[in-house]
Scaffold this active site. Structure first.
Site, mmCIF file in Angstrom:
data_model
loop_
_atom_site.group_PDB
_atom_site.id
_atom_site.type_symbol
_atom_site.label_atom_id
_atom_site.label_comp_id
_atom_site.label_asym_id
_atom_site.label_seq_id
_atom_site.Cartn_x
_atom_site.Cartn_y
_atom_site.Cartn_z
ATOM 1 N N ASP A 37 -8.126 -2.179 13.907
ATOM 2 C CA ASP A 37 -9.507 -2.353 13.449
ATOM 3 C C ASP A 37 -9.653 -3.553 12.512
ATOM 4 O O ASP A 37 -10.682 -3.715 11.866
ATOM 5 C CB ASP A 37 -10.018 -1.068 12.776
ATOM 6 C CG ASP A 37 -9.217 -0.698 11.521
ATOM 7 O OD1 ASP A 37 -8.292 -1.454 11.141
ATOM 8 O OD2 ASP A 37 -9.517 0.357 10.921
ATOM 9 N N GLU A 60 -9.836 -1.106 4.925
ATOM 10 C CA GLU A 60 -10.493 -0.805 6.192
ATOM 11 C C GLU A 60 -11.785 -1.620 6.327
ATOM 12 O O GLU A 60 -12.244 -2.214 5.352
ATOM 13 C CB GLU A 60 -10.800 0.699 6.261
ATOM 14 C CG GLU A 60 -9.546 1.588 6.280
ATOM 15 C CD GLU A 60 -8.797 1.580 7.622
ATOM 16 O OE1 GLU A 60 -8.841 0.560 8.353
ATOM 17 O OE2 GLU A 60 -8.164 2.611 7.937
ATOM 18 N N ASP A 86 0.837 -1.199 0.000
ATOM 19 C CA ASP A 86 0.000 0.000 0.000
ATOM 20 C C ASP A 86 0.874 1.251 0.000
ATOM 21 O O ASP A 86 2.106 1.161 0.162
ATOM 22 C CB ASP A 86 -0.958 -0.013 1.201
ATOM 23 C CG ASP A 86 -0.298 -0.500 2.478
ATOM 24 O OD1 ASP A 86 0.942 -0.456 2.572
ATOM 25 O OD2 ASP A 86 -1.015 -0.926 3.396
ATOM 26 N N HIS A 89 -7.797 -4.215 9.780
ATOM 27 C CA HIS A 89 -7.459 -4.042 8.356
ATOM 28 C C HIS A 89 -6.208 -4.827 7.984
ATOM 29 O O HIS A 89 -5.341 -5.071 8.812
ATOM 30 C CB HIS A 89 -7.328 -2.554 7.980
ATOM 31 C CG HIS A 89 -6.161 -1.822 8.554
ATOM 32 N ND1 HIS A 89 -6.267 -0.583 9.167
ATOM 33 C CD2 HIS A 89 -4.829 -2.115 8.592
ATOM 34 C CE1 HIS A 89 -5.075 -0.181 9.543
ATOM 35 N NE2 HIS A 89 -4.174 -1.091 9.212
HETATM 36 C C1 F6R Z 1 1.046 -1.108 6.109
HETATM 37 C C2 F6R Z 1 -0.060 -2.029 6.279
HETATM 38 C C3 F6R Z 1 -0.925 -1.959 7.489
HETATM 39 C C4 F6R Z 1 -0.133 -2.226 8.769
HETATM 40 C C5 F6R Z 1 -1.030 -2.131 9.987
HETATM 41 C C6 F6R Z 1 -0.284 -2.414 11.271
HETATM 42 O O1 F6R Z 1 1.747 -1.390 4.920
HETATM 43 O O2 F6R Z 1 -0.283 -2.837 5.432
HETATM 44 O O3 F6R Z 1 -1.959 -2.897 7.373
HETATM 45 O O4 F6R Z 1 0.425 -3.503 8.671
HETATM 46 O O5 F6R Z 1 -1.594 -0.870 10.032
HETATM 47 O O6 F6R Z 1 0.708 -1.459 11.465
HETATM 48 P P1 F6R Z 1 1.756 -1.612 12.660
HETATM 49 O O7 F6R Z 1 2.616 -2.766 12.307
HETATM 50 O O8 F6R Z 1 2.547 -0.320 12.635
HETATM 51 O O9 F6R Z 1 0.964 -1.819 13.889
#
Ligand code: F6R
Length: 261
Positions: free
Chosen positions: A136, A143, A67, A138
């Site tokens: 959440d 989302e 992403d 995702h």
């Molecule tokens: C970012 C991504 C997100 C993160 C998620 C957890 O490339 O794909 O899904 O993996 O927001 O982020 P952290 O690891 O910082 O808790």
């Protein structure tokens, strides 16, 4: 879905890095899908250490992004392209040409999404996709209530996700972009092996819903239940909400060695 419970984030990083290294020993030009955020950093460090020690040759590996923020200027230090260059591509000594990602600064975002889908397909698909999970539920930036069949597209971040990510923008939520390009859930499900990594108590509820809850667009990560080769690697804290934790532990302990992850 296999759930592997390890003692801590360091052990999780080592296990996933060894899984990537094992793949690269079998397929040196494997396409590794990488996530950003804090959780995967121990994986990237452990993989770079293995490469530096000569335990694996990563020179032909290919890397692709999950992403990207929309609206940050190209080269912004918190753009996910910059983060992956810094944390993965440079430590592994890879040429930037081996790194695919969507252009979040494109004028035509829809065209940038279609282009990225085409590039992933032309590259032969993702061999191993590493995923984090949002509080959440995702994956990527899909989302809650994202279509389970979605493709790479523009998404709007929830306030919760923007608050979670404000730490990368000096603690100021207003600096966190509202929009992102993310591989869709349908896109992610096409990777040959999905490895979801979660550490810390803050992820316990999302992990429990992903693994033991119903398949639901409300918890996008629950889409992993549909994948034939999905591995969830969690530390004890992130596993603390799992009702079947003892079963998952014993299944992993008694697993035939040849099966690996
Ligand atoms: C970012 C991504 C997100 C993160 C998620 C957890 O490339 O794909 O899904 O993996 O927001 O982020 P952290 O690891 O910082 O808790």
């Amino acid at each position: 879905m296999e759930v592997v419970i390890v003692p801590d984030a360091g052990a999780a990083g080592e296990l996933v890095a060894e899984t990537m290294a094992d793949l690269l020993r079998r397929k040196p030009d494997a396409l590794l899908g990488v996530a950003t955020g804090s959780t995967p950093l121990p994986v990237y460090r452990a993989l770079a250490a293995k490469a530096a020690a000569g335990a694996v040759d990563t020179s032909r590996a290919r890397i692709c992004q999950l992403d990207e923020y929309v609206g940050l200027p190209a080269g912004h230090p918190e753009s996910y392209r910059s983060v992956i260059l810094r944390e993965v591509v440079e430590p592994l000594g890879l040429d930037e040409a081996r790194f695919l990602g969507p252009d979040g600064s494109a004028e035509d975002i829809r065209a940038a999404c279609e282009k990225y889908e085409g590039e992933l397909a032309a590259a032969g698909g993702v061999d191993l996709q590493l995923l984090g999970i949002g509080t959440d539920g995702h994956i990527g930036f899909n989302e809650p209530c994202s279509s389970l069949a979605s493709r790479t597209r523009l998404k709007t971040l929830t306030r919760q996700t923007r608050a979670d990510n404000a730490r990368f923008f000096g603690g100021d939520i207003d600096q966190v972009p509202h929009h992102v390009i993310t591989q869709g859930i349908g896109t992610i499900l096409e990777a040959r092996h999905l490895v979801l990594l979660a550490t810390g108590e803050g992820k316990a509820e999302a992990v429990a819903q992903t693994v033991e809850g119903p398949l639901s667009a409300l918890v996008p990560a629950s889409a992993l239940q549909m994948h034939p080769h999905a591995t969830v690697v969690v530390d004890e804290a992130a596993a603390s909400g799992l009702k079947l934790a003892d079963y998952f532990r014993s299944a992993y302990e008694t697993k035939p060695h040849w099966q690996k992850l």
